[in-house]
Design a protein around this motif. Structure first.
Motif, PDB file in Angstrom:
ATOM      1  N   HIS A  75      69.707  37.400 111.670  1.00  0.00           N
ATOM      2  CA  HIS A  75      68.690  37.895 110.742  1.00  0.00           C
ATOM      3  C   HIS A  75      67.791  38.914 111.437  1.00  0.00           C
ATOM      4  N   LEU A  76      67.361  38.592 112.652  1.00  0.00           N
ATOM      5  CA  LEU A  76      66.524  39.537 113.401  1.00  0.00           C
ATOM      6  C   LEU A  76      67.283  40.822 113.709  1.00  0.00           C
ATOM      7  N   LEU A  77      68.542  40.700 114.109  1.00  0.00           N
ATOM      8  CA  LEU A  77      69.352  41.874 114.412  1.00  0.00           C
ATOM      9  C   LEU A  77      69.513  42.757 113.183  1.00  0.00           C
ATOM     10  N   PHE A  78      69.849  42.140 112.057  1.00  0.00           N
ATOM     11  CA  PHE A  78      70.058  42.923 110.843  1.00  0.00           C
ATOM     12  C   PHE A  78      68.759  43.527 110.330  1.00  0.00           C
ATOM     13  N   SER A  79      67.660  42.828 110.502  1.00  0.00           N
ATOM     14  CA  SER A  79      66.374  43.363 110.050  1.00  0.00           C
ATOM     15  C   SER A  79      65.912  44.520 110.931  1.00  0.00           C
ATOM     16  N   VAL A  80      66.135  44.434 112.230  1.00  0.00           N
ATOM     17  CA  VAL A  80      65.717  45.488 113.147  1.00  0.00           C
ATOM     18  C   VAL A  80      66.594  46.727 112.991  1.00  0.00           C
ATOM     19  N   THR A  81      67.883  46.531 112.758  1.00  0.00           N
ATOM     20  CA  THR A  81      68.810  47.666 112.696  1.00  0.00           C
ATOM     21  C   THR A  81      68.979  48.216 111.289  1.00  0.00           C
ATOM     22  N   ALA A  82      68.294  47.649 110.312  1.00  0.00           N
ATOM     23  CA  ALA A  82      68.423  48.143 108.939  1.00  0.00           C
ATOM     24  C   ALA A  82      67.825  49.537 108.843  1.00  0.00           C
TER      25      ALA A  82
END
Length: 171
Positions: A75-82
């Motif tokens: 979730h953190l990865l996808f939120s940061v890289t969105a």
């Protein structure tokens, strides 16, 4: 029971794909965008998290926290890289690093159900391997199989055997 490297890699890959699939589906259904390189990074993250734990059979007590922490990291990865979001989308539940209560509840249900599913699959896989090992072990090692008792030595009850209900052990 020692586990070979190809078997460990197959189990790790299965966990990583299930974990990434759950995270991606949740993220996209929540309205988030996901670049392909972010998904590849998520797969590598899930694979690296699961690889050290695939040396032996694991139960729900290990799978649940591993899957939960992997989902939080994804979730953190996808939120940061969105990609950058517009001002209209700021009210969306997937718009920040910290999810809303509804998203936490849905992630919790998804992680709980998926971890139970993976734990049951793990138990089934290891039961199958134990049975195959018990049956194929003597054949592959050349050890003599136990000699069954002669039919006359088997005690027979006085009447017909009562039928017992049979429940499915593994579904």
């Amino acid at each position: 029971m020692p586990v070979t490297a190809p078997f460990r890699l197959a189990r790790t890959s299965a966990f990583a794909v299930v974990s990434l699939g759950l995270g991606m589906i949740s993220h996209v259904l929540g309205g988030g965008a996901m670049p392909a390189w972010s998904a590849a990074g998520g797969l590598a993250l899930a694979f690296a998290a699961a690889l050290p734990l695939t040396g032996r059979e694991r139960g729900a007590g290990v799978i649940l926290p591993l899957l939960g922490s992997t989902q939080a990291a994804l979730h953190l990865l996808f939120s940061v890289t969105a990609p950058a979001i517009s001002h209209e989308a700021l009210a969306h539940p997937h718009s920040g690093l910290l999810p809303g209560l509804a998203m936490l509840v849905m992630h919790g249900w998804a992680v709980g159900l998926t971890s139970l599913w993976l734990a049951r699959g793990e138990a089934l896989l290891w039961a199958l391997l134990r049975r195959l090992g018990a049956r194929l072990g003597p054949v592959l090692t050349g050890a003599p199989s136990p000699v069954p008792a002669p039919p006359s030595a088997i005690a027979h009850p006085d009447g017909p055997a009562a039928l017992r209900p049979s429940l499915l052990r593994h579904v």
